[in-house]
Design a protein around this motif. Sequence first.
Motif, PDB file in Angstrom:
ATOM      1  N   ALA A   1      83.658  10.747  51.311  1.00 11.36           N
ATOM      2  CA  ALA A   1      84.096  10.720  50.231  1.00 11.36           C
ATOM      3  C   ALA A   1      83.814   9.510  49.505  1.00 11.36           C
ATOM      4  O   ALA A   1      84.713   8.452  49.987  1.00 11.36           O
TER       5      ALA A   1
ATOM      6  N   LYS B   1      84.747   8.128  46.826  1.00 12.95           N
ATOM      7  CA  LYS B   1      85.722   7.567  46.241  1.00 12.95           C
ATOM      8  C   LYS B   1      86.629   6.166  46.906  1.00 12.95           C
ATOM      9  O   LYS B   1      87.253   5.399  46.436  1.00 12.95           O
TER      10      LYS B   1
ATOM     11  N   HIS C   1      92.195  20.236  51.047  1.00 12.58           N
ATOM     12  CA  HIS C   1      92.452  18.876  51.593  1.00 12.58           C
ATOM     13  C   HIS C   1      93.929  18.933  51.368  1.00 12.58           C
ATOM     14  O   HIS C   1      94.418  18.981  50.249  1.00 12.58           O
TER      15      HIS C   1
ATOM     16  N   GLY D   1      91.042  12.850  55.086  1.00 13.81           N
ATOM     17  CA  GLY D   1      92.437  12.507  55.124  1.00 13.81           C
ATOM     18  C   GLY D   1      92.875  12.023  56.377  1.00 13.81           C
ATOM     19  O   GLY D   1      93.903  11.623  56.808  1.00 13.81           O
TER      20      GLY D   1
ATOM     21  N   GLU E   1      85.264  15.779  54.993  1.00 15.36           N
ATOM     22  CA  GLU E   1      85.094  14.792  53.900  1.00 15.36           C
ATOM     23  C   GLU E   1      85.856  13.721  54.316  1.00 15.36           C
ATOM     24  O   GLU E   1      86.799  13.178  53.604  1.00 15.36           O
TER      25      GLU E   1
ATOM     26  N   GLY F   1      86.634   9.795  54.102  1.00 18.35           N
ATOM     27  CA  GLY F   1      86.245   8.641  53.335  1.00 18.35           C
ATOM     28  C   GLY F   1      86.777   7.468  54.067  1.00 18.35           C
ATOM     29  O   GLY F   1      86.117   6.569  54.554  1.00 18.35           O
ATOM     30  N   ARG F   2      88.259   7.152  54.242  1.00 17.92           N
ATOM     31  CA  ARG F   2      88.746   6.212  54.492  1.00 17.92           C
ATOM     32  C   ARG F   2      88.264   6.018  56.101  1.00 17.92           C
ATOM     33  O   ARG F   2      88.002   4.781  56.755  1.00 17.92           O
TER      34      ARG F   2
ATOM     35  N   TYR G   1      89.280   2.256  49.521  1.00 18.62           N
ATOM     36  CA  TYR G   1      90.641   2.144  48.284  1.00 18.62           C
ATOM     37  C   TYR G   1      90.997   0.865  47.920  1.00 18.62           C
ATOM     38  O   TYR G   1      92.021   0.711  47.442  1.00 18.62           O
TER      39      TYR G   1
HETATM   40  C1  PLP Z   1      90.306  11.690  48.741  1.00 18.43           C
HETATM   41  C2  PLP Z   1      89.676  12.878  49.560  1.00 18.43           C
HETATM   42  C3  PLP Z   1      88.986  12.749  50.503  1.00 18.43           C
HETATM   43  C4  PLP Z   1      88.804  11.683  51.450  1.00 18.43           C
HETATM   44  O1  PLP Z   1      90.082  11.259  51.763  1.00 18.43           O
HETATM   45  P1  PLP Z   1      90.262  10.179  52.989  1.00 18.43           P
HETATM   46  O2  PLP Z   1      91.659   9.813  53.159  1.00 18.43           O
HETATM   47  O3  PLP Z   1      89.615   8.959  52.275  1.00 18.43           O
HETATM   48  O4  PLP Z   1      89.458  10.531  54.278  1.00 18.43           O
HETATM   49  C5  PLP Z   1      88.252  14.195  51.069  1.00 18.43           C
HETATM   50  N1  PLP Z   1      88.409  15.051  50.252  1.00 18.43           N
HETATM   51  C6  PLP Z   1      88.836  15.272  48.798  1.00 18.43           C
HETATM   52  C7  PLP Z   1      88.969  16.375  48.091  1.00 18.43           C
HETATM   53  C8  PLP Z   1      89.651  14.255  48.560  1.00 18.43           C
HETATM   54  O5  PLP Z   1      90.249  14.209  47.199  1.00 18.43           O
END
Ligand code: PLP
Length: 463
Positions: free
Chosen positions: A94, A96, A237, A278, A320, A322-323, A421
């Motif tokens: 992810a 972002k 998600h 997440g 997905e 990210g963190r 983040y």
């Molecule tokens: C923010 C987000 C993620 C990543 O979330 P993390 O907590 O960083 O793993 C994955 N998919 C979607 C659609 C998101 O909005």
Amino acid sequence: MSRSAHPAGPRHADVLPEGHYSAPPSDLNVLDPKVWAQTVGRDGDGVVTVGGIDVKSLAEEYGTPAYILDETDFRARARAWRSAFGGDADVFYAGKAFLSRAVVRWLHEEGLNLDVCSGGELATALSAGMPAERIAFHGNNKSSEEIHRAVSAGVGRIVLDSFQEIVRVAHIAQSLGRRQRVQIRITVGVEAHTHEFIATAHEDQKFGIPLAGGVAAEAVRRALKLDGIELIGIHSHIGSQIFDMSGFEVAAHRVVGLLKEVRDEHGVELPEIDLGGGLGIAYTSDDDPREPHEIAKALTEIVTRECEAAKLRTPRISVEPGRAIVGPTAFTLYEVGTIKPLDGLRTYVSVDGGMSDNIRTALYDAEYSVALVSRTSDAEPMLARVVGKHCESGDIVVKEGFLPSDLAPGDLIAVPATGAYCRSMASNYNHVLRPPVVAVADGESRVIVRRETEDDLLRLDVG
Ligand SMILES: *Cc1c(COP(=O)(O)O)cnc(C)c1O
């Protein structure tokens, strides 16, 4: 008093909730490997090193504050996710959480795909050579121009988030002579929090199309009729910083329920299911995140079991994170400026950054750890609050942490687990300059996002 209406912000010192004060660690010089990047340690003089380089040299060369990112750790985590899910699943990082061209190249090399949710993120991904078919485009309000660019570039999938968007993407793709692969993002009524989840019938949020009341089924019905799009799956998600897998269990059960409905009504078995991101990380020693292989095993078992029960072919899974990939790989390096002991309360330690480089504490009441990194100390622990230099009393980086009581101006302290983040949400509040991101690996360091300059600020201000 309304916290959100307070002129000094929601986290004005007067209205701060009382935190829980844990016991000080027995040795402040020990760095818990759970919250620090993989290659972090101390050298013979007690100075913290990462990737074989000590933080004093990094501060001298790049200044403070700075985000120091352990490239070896980033690649290892990306690889761990990739191999945990194997060839029958896809891992989308992810973007972002933190995106830069170097990161895009690492992801590409490690075999991951990439989620973007704006034209800017798409441009970054493409400019660093991520193949378009490995990019997924997200967002609840993509502009027509962004959709146009994504379809023209040939992104692998667009995740549709509303009824308007189903039609909009189909129309734009058709006008370009394309058939765009899409997923529909649904909300399944699972609110996942760090250590618990709540399953509800409805979900009150801006993302996705509700499963409840047959709304998502209607979205599928409409999407299947349009020539410009090819519906390849359903996306869900459920939240962020999640440790409890049972939220995913409920989500998967409900998504598979929809796949079954679609099969029964249309005779179509959608080939993909995306369970989002997440997954939680350790911000403090109290957090116990799961390893990617445990997560992969749990998610795969859940989906397989649900599909067997529904007599569906098991769809290809994507996730997905990210963190969970970038979060633990970086720390923010600060120099201590002023120190204010408030008798009977705590000691305020001011650093040369603050809410402009880490808004999560003010925004989410997030917890972080902190350590003295330019030396060791045998002094007694003191309860400290690490604050920034902004004109705002909610400008808190670490609400409660223990630092040695001989801490002095000029010492370097670091806040771990700031890879996700923090730089991506950084601001120029008070016209403070956003810090650089410095990547380190195998004794080498290099800037991957440079520090902002006053010229950068003034360039946007056209006078
Ligand atoms: C923010 C987000 C993620 C990543 O979330 P993390 O907590 O960083 O793993 C994955 N998919 C979607 C659609 C998101 O909005």
